[in-house]
Design a protein around this motif. Structure first.
Motif, PDB file in Angstrom:
ATOM      1  N   ASN A  54       0.834  -1.194   0.000  1.00  0.00           N
ATOM      2  CA  ASN A  54       0.000   0.000   0.000  1.00  0.00           C
ATOM      3  C   ASN A  54       0.874   1.251   0.000  1.00  0.00           C
ATOM      4  O   ASN A  54       2.097   1.165   0.098  1.00  0.00           O
ATOM      5  N   ASN A  90      -6.258   4.061  -1.888  1.00  0.00           N
ATOM      6  CA  ASN A  90      -7.056   3.227  -0.990  1.00  0.00           C
ATOM      7  C   ASN A  90      -6.099   2.301  -0.253  1.00  0.00           C
ATOM      8  O   ASN A  90      -5.234   1.686  -0.870  1.00  0.00           O
ATOM      9  N   THR A  91      -6.264   2.199   1.059  1.00  0.00           N
ATOM     10  CA  THR A  91      -5.391   1.350   1.868  1.00  0.00           C
ATOM     11  C   THR A  91      -6.242   0.402   2.686  1.00  0.00           C
ATOM     12  O   THR A  91      -6.970   0.834   3.575  1.00  0.00           O
ATOM     13  N   SER A  93      -8.755  -3.399   2.529  1.00  0.00           N
ATOM     14  CA  SER A  93      -9.991  -3.815   1.858  1.00  0.00           C
ATOM     15  C   SER A  93     -11.189  -2.991   2.302  1.00  0.00           C
ATOM     16  O   SER A  93     -12.089  -2.735   1.497  1.00  0.00           O
ATOM     17  N   GLN A  97      -9.477  -1.124  -1.348  1.00  0.00           N
ATOM     18  CA  GLN A  97      -8.307  -1.636  -2.049  1.00  0.00           C
ATOM     19  C   GLN A  97      -8.553  -3.094  -2.415  1.00  0.00           C
ATOM     20  O   GLN A  97      -8.864  -3.916  -1.557  1.00  0.00           O
ATOM     21  N   PHE A 100      -3.403  -5.465  -3.834  1.00  0.00           N
ATOM     22  CA  PHE A 100      -2.521  -5.056  -2.744  1.00  0.00           C
ATOM     23  C   PHE A 100      -1.094  -4.813  -3.237  1.00  0.00           C
ATOM     24  O   PHE A 100      -0.131  -5.456  -2.824  1.00  0.00           O
TER      25      PHE A 100
END
Length: 117
Positions: A54, A90-91, A93, A97, A100
């Protein structure tokens, strides 16, 4: 090992040329390509060539490459003649995200309301 390509990572496969993508820009450290499920007229992903899960882990390990990703986001927007644009990382789930491998979404070409989401 962090930074090394991962055999099961879609974005590592795009970097390696094993999976096709509509690549619009490439640098020594980044690849930018059109999102296959665009959420705006301009929706481009800018990824580092190195694998980190990430943006936060990328920033800690490779701050220069993190800056390259952000610089390329601006270049993508300029190339698409976007006067205004959003860059989203986005970091996790829970934040949406799904791949990964650190990546920035560059979104432009329509009204982008705040707050997002």
């Amino acid at each position: 090992m962090a930074g090394e390509p991962q055999a099961d990572c879609l974005f590592c496969k795009i970097v390696a040329g094993e999976v096709p993508a509509t690549i619009i820009r490439e640098t020594e450290t980044t690849v930018a390509f059109r999102d296959i499920n665009p959420q705006a007229p301009t929706h481009v992903l800018v990824i580092p060539r190195v694998h980190y899960a990430n943006a936060a882990t990328l920033a800690i390990a490779e701050p220069g490459i993190t800056a390259d990703v952000l610089r390329e986001a601006g270049e993508v927007a300029a190339q698409d003649k976007a006067e205004s644009y959003r860059v989203v990382f986005n970091t996790g789930s829970g934040a949406g995200q799904t791949v990964f491998h650190a990546h920035a979404h560059v979104l432009a070409g329509r009204g982008l309301e705040w707050p997002p989401g």
